[in-house]
Enzyme design. Structure first.
Site, PDB file in Angstrom:
ATOM      1  CE  LYS A   1      -1.773   1.816   3.888  1.00 42.30           C
ATOM      2  NZ  LYS A   1      -1.919   3.255   4.129  1.00 42.30           N
TER       3      LYS A   1
ATOM      4  CB  CYS B   1      -4.671   6.694  10.950  1.00 35.49           C
ATOM      5  SG  CYS B   1      -5.375   5.293  10.072  1.00 35.49           S
TER       6      CYS B   1
ATOM      7  NE  ARG C   1       0.623  10.084  10.202  1.00 35.28           N
ATOM      8  CZ  ARG C   1       0.066   9.013   9.664  1.00 35.28           C
ATOM      9  NH1 ARG C   1       0.801   8.077   9.121  1.00 35.28           N
ATOM     10  NH2 ARG C   1      -1.235   8.868   9.662  1.00 35.28           N
ATOM     11  N   PRO C   2       3.706  16.238  10.757  1.00 34.12           N
ATOM     12  CG  PRO C   2       5.307  17.607  11.774  1.00 34.12           C
ATOM     13  CD  PRO C   2       4.639  16.267  11.888  1.00 34.12           C
TER      14      PRO C   2
ATOM     15  CG  ASP D   1       6.856  21.513  10.333  1.00 36.16           C
ATOM     16  OD1 ASP D   1       5.706  21.561   9.876  1.00 36.16           O
ATOM     17  OD2 ASP D   1       7.158  21.903  11.473  1.00 36.16           O
TER      18      ASP D   1
ATOM     19  CG  ASP E   1       2.612   1.325   9.600  1.00 36.58           C
ATOM     20  OD1 ASP E   1       2.187   2.131  10.443  1.00 36.58           O
ATOM     21  OD2 ASP E   1       2.735   1.606   8.387  1.00 36.58           O
TER      22      ASP E   1
ATOM     23  CB  ILE F   1       7.329   6.087  14.658  1.00 34.95           C
ATOM     24  CG1 ILE F   1       8.497   5.098  14.615  1.00 34.95           C
ATOM     25  CG2 ILE F   1       7.130   6.758  13.304  1.00 34.95           C
ATOM     26  CD1 ILE F   1       9.834   5.702  14.262  1.00 34.95           C
TER      27      ILE F   1
ATOM     28  NE  ARG G   1      -6.941   5.082   5.205  1.00 30.13           N
ATOM     29  CZ  ARG G   1      -5.944   5.280   6.076  1.00 30.13           C
ATOM     30  NH1 ARG G   1      -6.104   5.032   7.353  1.00 30.13           N
ATOM     31  NH2 ARG G   1      -4.787   5.747   5.656  1.00 30.13           N
TER      32      ARG G   1
END
Length: 422
Positions: free
Chosen positions: A22, A118, A123-124, A126, A308, A330, A400
């Site tokens: 994915k 999600c 998780r920006p 930047d 994950d 993470i 997903r």
């Protein structure tokens, strides 16, 4: 909404085919924006996220055709007539932000909504912005959209990421293929999905070296051409199904699996007492003797233990002999599955980014709710070994990232069914 019902039914046996990745496919699809010639992906997974990316690319003017029951994606971006990635599509999926680099590189401008996905951490963007600005892009945030332009084109630069971000590495890597001069990415992500993207881009004419290491060098070219590329095996789906016989007992062969994709994960499985053997067709996993042993796990960027697979590993350790400590480094909000596993009789104590799991003799089926993609499948795995019936709701998260999960688990002897919502 649909629900999945799992009933503990003893040992598993048989084969599970592992789909294309994915996270690789969602990165490879925006690469079509870099060329006006066709890009064809084979071994594509059949998932709702792929449909969302198809919708996004189509909204930009790309043509995306699904062939062979969705396992082949034929794409063409010869006529990109829109440079705005709209919030209504982007909000559904974090990977939507990967259209930014390709559009900026080829068209010189892009307007991309801040992404969704999600709710497992900030998780920006930047690092994406930092990398593209170092190459000469001008980026401004207005009304939830990133307005980016590169009036003189992107230029090669040396960029050092403060964190080995997969998404930022992918976005900047794609942009750099069409930049003028040489770009060097330092502290780049090393994931197999990065290597897969670089392999695809090279087949389109890009000049890239060092993928799979922390320093990637890209020599910009004037244009990229078309290509056909097979999507790499999904190492997260692979790890997930390897855990099924580890949790329920028995022996399962995961077709298409490779040790090189999941070595750090396999190391922990073997410490826990699970036997993993590489075969000509994939990886064979067996649990034959007694209870799983407790192990400690710390998530890290590749080649470390994948974040994950943390939720799924927790499901295994719930019935281990002893106490396990899982440290999440993470994403800061990735233990939302712990309270649901506790509903099934697990003993879990969460303090910030650390979860302490005290193994219990037996989990018991219960109504539980999926909170994100990987959490949803961890509850299904737990249900395989639980006494009685486990009903998992909000399984739209599952669609997903996992194709035909009921069919694949039924194929190895699991008692599992999906109940359609009204």
């Amino acid at each position: 909404m649909d629900q999945i019902i799992v009933t503990g039914n003893g040992e598993l046996s048989g084969e599970i085919p592992i789909a294309g990745a994915k996270n690789a496919c969602l990165t490879l699809m925006p690469a079509t924006l870099l060329s006006d010639e066709p890009l064809t992906l084979t071994n594509a997974p059949r998932l709702s996220d792929i449909k969302t990316m198809t919708e996004l690319l189509s909204s930009l003017g790309a043509e995306v055709t699904s062939l062979q029951d969705g396992q082949v994606l034929a794409m063409s971006s010869h006529d990109i007539n829109n440079h705005v990635a709209d919030y209504d599509i982007v909000r559904k999926m974090r990977a939507s932000n990967l259209v930014l680099g390709p559009m900026l590189a080829r068209l010189g401008h892009a307007v991309v909504s801040l992404p969704g996905g999600c709710a497992i951490g900030a998780r920006p963007m930047d690092l994406h912005i930092h990398g593209l600005e170092a190459m000469g892009a001008e980026i401004e945030l207005k009304d939830g959209y990133l307005h980016a332009k590169a009036p003189g084109g992107l230029k090669g630069a040396t960029i050092e990421f403060s964190f080995a971000s997969v998404g930022a590495t992918e976005n900047v890597l794609m942009a750099a293929t069409l930049a003028k001069g040489t770009t060097v990415l330092k502290n780049a992500a090393r994931e197999p999905e990065i290597v897969d993207l670089a392999t695809c881009l090279r087949s389109m004419g890009a000049q890239i070296e060092g993928d799979g290491t922390s320093t990637i060098t890209i020599q910009g070219v004037d244009r990229l051409h078309g290509a056909t590329h097979p999507v790499v095996t999904d190492r997260i789906e692979l790890g997930t199904y390897m855990l099924a016989p580890a949790i329920a007992g028995g022996e399962v062969e995961c077709l298409g699996g490779k040790l090189s994709l999941v070595q750090s994960f396999v190391d922990k499985l073997e410490q826990a007492g699970v036997e993993v053997t590489e075969t000509e067709r994939g990886l064979k996993v067996a649990r034959r003797n007694g209870r799983i042993k407790a192990v400690d796990v710390t998530t890290e960027p590749f080649p470390g233990f994948p974040t994950d697979l943390q939720a799924q590993m927790m499901a295994l350790l719930c019935t281990a002999d002893g106490t396990s400590v899982l440290e999440e480094k993470i994403f800061e909000n990735r233990f939302m599955h712990a309270p649901e596993l506790t509903r099934m009789g697990a003993s879990i104590d969460v303090q910030g980014g650390t979860a302490t799991v005290h193994g219990v003799d037996q989990l018991k089926g219960a109504p539980v709710m999926a909170t994100d993609l990987r959490a949803s499948v961890s509850l299904i795995l737990a249900g395989l070994a639980a006494e009685g019936e486990t009903m998992v709701s909000r399984v739209y998260h599952l669609d997903r990232g996992y194709e035909h999960v009921v069919r694949k688990l039924e194929g190895v002897g699991a008692k599992i069914e999906r109940i359609k919502g009204s």
